[in-house]
Design a protein around this motif. Structure first.
Motif, short mmCIF file in Angstrom:
data_model
loop_
_atom_site.label_atom_id
_atom_site.label_comp_id
_atom_site.label_asym_id
_atom_site.label_seq_id
_atom_site.Cartn_x
_atom_site.Cartn_y
_atom_site.Cartn_z
N TYR A 60 -14.98 -1.46 3.30
CA TYR A 60 -13.91 -2.19 2.85
C TYR A 60 -12.66 -1.28 3.09
CZ TYR A 60 -10.25 -4.31 -0.22
OH TYR A 60 -9.22 -5.18 -0.81
N PHE A 61 -11.80 -1.77 3.94
CA PHE A 61 -10.61 -0.92 4.38
C PHE A 61 -9.32 -1.73 4.68
CE2 PHE A 61 -13.32 -2.27 7.95
CZ PHE A 61 -12.27 -2.57 9.09
N GLY A 62 -8.43 -1.17 4.59
CA GLY A 62 -7.18 -1.80 4.77
C GLY A 62 -6.34 -1.37 6.01
N ILE A 63 -5.41 -2.28 6.75
CA ILE A 63 -4.49 -2.15 7.77
C ILE A 63 -3.24 -2.66 7.20
CG2 ILE A 63 -3.98 -2.23 10.06
CD1 ILE A 63 -6.86 -2.16 10.70
N GLY A 64 -2.30 -1.98 6.91
CA GLY A 64 -1.24 -2.29 6.40
C GLY A 64 -1.36 -3.11 5.08
N LYS A 65 -0.85 -4.48 5.05
CA LYS A 65 -0.98 -5.03 3.66
C LYS A 65 -2.34 -6.01 3.76
CE LYS A 65 3.75 -5.54 2.49
NZ LYS A 65 5.03 -6.26 1.98
N LYS A 66 -3.33 -5.97 4.93
CA LYS A 66 -4.45 -6.87 5.06
C LYS A 66 -5.66 -5.88 4.60
CE LYS A 66 -3.00 -10.03 8.56
NZ LYS A 66 -2.70 -10.70 9.55
#
Length: 304
Positions: A60-66
């Protein structure tokens, strides 16, 4: 991923933790995004509370706000979509936010990577609300075995390479007994390493780790087929050794440059009347040496 598939699980998690940039082209392939390889990627918490207790997602990872949630599945599972919606609900409810006086929970962008098989296209479920409205939950699927070697390199899907060998799993006994089939397989892996040489050789850490993971999966798949295991091991292991040798040579070169600089500083200090104590302090600060190490260099290069 099923608990008994620890080898696949470990390789998948190692790549995400140690080489997270390799997942970006996979993400672009699945979702049609266009993130650059160096996009900042934040590793988010993988432990979530579900009805059956704590569950650990594969990634589970994030890029920007996604937020992006990936699961790696080695075998077919008719209930995979149920697990996915359970994981996604747990992730979403932990990140619920109040906006304009209304609580909102956003599901992550989720996908499943299947290591075996080529038929699956997506996972689907219908959620029926009390008022009869239907919410269609759909998760895209990436089947590793759909991709040829050339497609993997063309689309920069290097993340899939450790699992590439699994397409030969059903024929492993035949390959082990046939010199012709074995030769074809080894030629293919020679070709894979040649491609990697061109695009990763200046990134020694990623290159070396990727080769080690390729060998780890191959050793697992062909654990009873000694000829295949040894053949691929010789090819990949030889390259890993070469990379380690290059690293050692570079370290030796850097050490030689450091020693040369220390020698020059010692000789210059003596030539212009510097004291041994001030020289020792300078060496300790500049090269992060212990007092004994600095004194050893002074004893060696200070001419009485």
């Amino acid at each position: 991923m099923a608990k008994n598939n620890t080898t696949f699980d470990n390789v998948f998690r190692t790549m995400l933790e140690k080489m997270p940039e390799l997942i970006v082209p996979v993400l672009n392939e699945i979702f049609g995004t266009n993130y650059p390889l160096d996009v900042p990627l934040e590793q988010l918490r993988n432990e979530h509370q579900t009805l059956n207790g704590e569950k650990i997602t594969d990634s589970y990872f994030g890029i920007g706000k996604k937020g992006y949630h990936f699961e790696c599945q080695s075998t077919g599972d008719s209930k995979m979509v149920i697990r996915m919606v359970e994981y996604d609900f747990a992730i979403s409810i932990e990140n619920v936010k109040k906006e304009n006086g209304i609580f909102r929970m956003r599901f992550p962008h989720s996908a499943v990577i299947y290591l075996r098989g080529t038929r699956k296209k997506s996972l689907r479920m219908e959620l029926i609300m009390p008022d009869g409205k239907i919410v269609r939950y759909q998760v895209p699927v990436l089947c590793v075995q759909k991709y040829t070697k050339d497609e993997i390199f063309q689309k920069k899907l290097l993340f899939l390479l450790p699992f590439y060998i699994m397409r030969y799993e059903k024929d492993k006994k035949k390959i082990n007994k046939s010199e012709t089939e074995l030769h074809k397989l080894l030629e293919e892996y020679e070709s894979i390493l040649q491609h990697l040489d061109k695009i990763l050789y200046d990134q020694g850490a990623i290159y070396g780790r990727l080769l080690e993971l390729i060998k780890e999966i191959s050793d697992y798949i062909f654990k009873k087929e000694e000829s295949v295991k040894k053949g691929i091991g010789d090819i990949v292991g030889g390259k890993v050794l070469e990379l380690q040798t290059d690293k050692a040579l570079q370290k030796g070169k850097e050490l030689g440059e450091k020693i040369g600089e220390i020698k020059g500083i010692c000789e210059t200090a003596q030539e212009f009347g510097g004291s041994k104590e001030s020289l020792k302090k300078k060496l300790i600060e500049k090269f992060n040496l212990t007092e004994a190490e600095a004194q050893s260099h002074i004893d060696k290069y200070w001419k009485e």
